[in-house]
Enzyme design. Sequence first.
Site, PDB file in Angstrom:
ATOM      1  N   ASP A  51      -2.095  13.107  -5.005  1.00 46.53           N
ATOM      2  CA  ASP A  51      -2.785  12.097  -5.796  1.00 46.53           C
ATOM      3  C   ASP A  51      -2.365  10.689  -5.378  1.00 46.53           C
ATOM      4  OD1 ASP A  51      -0.251  12.009  -6.873  1.00 46.53           O
ATOM      5  OD2 ASP A  51      -0.852  12.546  -8.918  1.00 46.53           O
ATOM      6  N   SER A  52      -1.424  10.600  -4.435  1.00 45.42           N
ATOM      7  CA  SER A  52      -1.084   9.312  -3.822  1.00 45.42           C
ATOM      8  C   SER A  52      -2.280   8.681  -3.136  1.00 45.42           C
ATOM      9  CB  SER A  52       0.055   9.492  -2.813  1.00 45.42           C
ATOM     10  OG  SER A  52      -0.216  10.565  -1.926  1.00 45.42           O
ATOM     11  N   ASP A  90      -3.004  18.579  -4.908  1.00 41.55           N
ATOM     12  CA  ASP A  90      -2.323  17.983  -6.053  1.00 41.55           C
ATOM     13  C   ASP A  90      -3.283  17.945  -7.236  1.00 41.55           C
ATOM     14  OD1 ASP A  90      -0.062  16.918  -7.159  1.00 41.55           O
ATOM     15  OD2 ASP A  90      -0.085  15.062  -5.996  1.00 41.55           O
ATOM     16  N   LYS A 120      -0.565  21.986  -6.785  1.00 38.57           N
ATOM     17  CA  LYS A 120       0.732  21.443  -7.201  1.00 38.57           C
ATOM     18  C   LYS A 120       0.579  20.781  -8.558  1.00 38.57           C
ATOM     19  CE  LYS A 120       2.578  17.550  -5.553  1.00 38.57           C
ATOM     20  NZ  LYS A 120       2.892  16.788  -6.811  1.00 38.57           N
ATOM     21  N   GLU A 122       2.949  18.839 -11.853  1.00 39.05           N
ATOM     22  CA  GLU A 122       4.219  18.227 -12.218  1.00 39.05           C
ATOM     23  C   GLU A 122       4.723  18.781 -13.546  1.00 39.05           C
ATOM     24  OE1 GLU A 122       4.038  13.970 -12.165  1.00 39.05           O
ATOM     25  OE2 GLU A 122       3.183  13.876 -10.153  1.00 39.05           O
ATOM     26  N   GLU A 187      11.568  15.245  -6.307  1.00 40.11           N
ATOM     27  CA  GLU A 187      11.318  13.836  -5.967  1.00 40.11           C
ATOM     28  C   GLU A 187      12.325  12.919  -6.649  1.00 40.11           C
ATOM     29  OE1 GLU A 187       7.825  10.381  -5.967  1.00 40.11           O
ATOM     30  OE2 GLU A 187       7.309  12.446  -6.486  1.00 40.11           O
TER      31      GLU A 187
END
Length: 269
Positions: A51-52, A90, A120, A122, A187
């Site tokens: 998502d960066s 993501d 992925k 979080e 991270e």
Amino acid sequence: MSKHTDIKKITVNTIKKMKSNGERISCLTAYDFTSASILDKAGVEMLLVGDSLGMVVNGYENTLPVTVDEIIYHCKMVKRAATNAFLIADMPFGSYHVSDEQALENCIRVIKETGFDAVKIEGGAERAGLVKKLTGCGINVMGHIGLMPQFVSTMGGYRIQGREGHEKLLADAVALEEAGAFSIVLEGTVSSVAKVITETVKIPTIGIGAGVHCDGQVLVFHDVFGIFDGFTPKFVKQYANVNEIISEAAKAYIKEVKSSEFPQDIHSF
């Protein structure tokens, strides 16, 4: 270059065996056909459509505005280019937060429409139930703990995690492993804490700002190759300055166009 570049397709089992064999795992983000093609041919084992992309591709201030549709759009481009790498999508903010049912629906959609190998998400122990449901439905899940960009507002900013001990992060990692995650991103985590986690869990840890003891590393494409010049995190090593190369080439192009030096006869019909 990885010894796995001669393998037609890297699978989840390949990734797991790399940890048991003590072979480090390389992972980079990719957002389009060209970048994915270059990285896949170079031998990067895992490609993450992160998502960066919201910041380095779409110009958002952070990752929060990224939608499932945007992730799918970029994943499709990467899928058309990558034939060897293990592909991870993501899941963006809001796509798995309302309910497990919403999360399952969105993850299934991403896998079906992109042909990717994994998603992925979080979160630590609080996501274990969701991870178990996803893996029970046949979806490979990469966990993500430590500094979590989607929760940066409630975490008090981009703060390094683990300075007050490893108990919570270790418990999160173990919970994700028990729930069926095939790997975990660590991270912004203190190196010594990342080491404890990596030595405890049997699934690979992929570090980003978490030191050398992780089983693999992941960085953002635009950071590694010096394309995005907004800022460079401390944990990034810049292997090239493509921004400068393109800028100088663009200036040369402008100059030649204005002076009629380009195009010459060899460029004309």
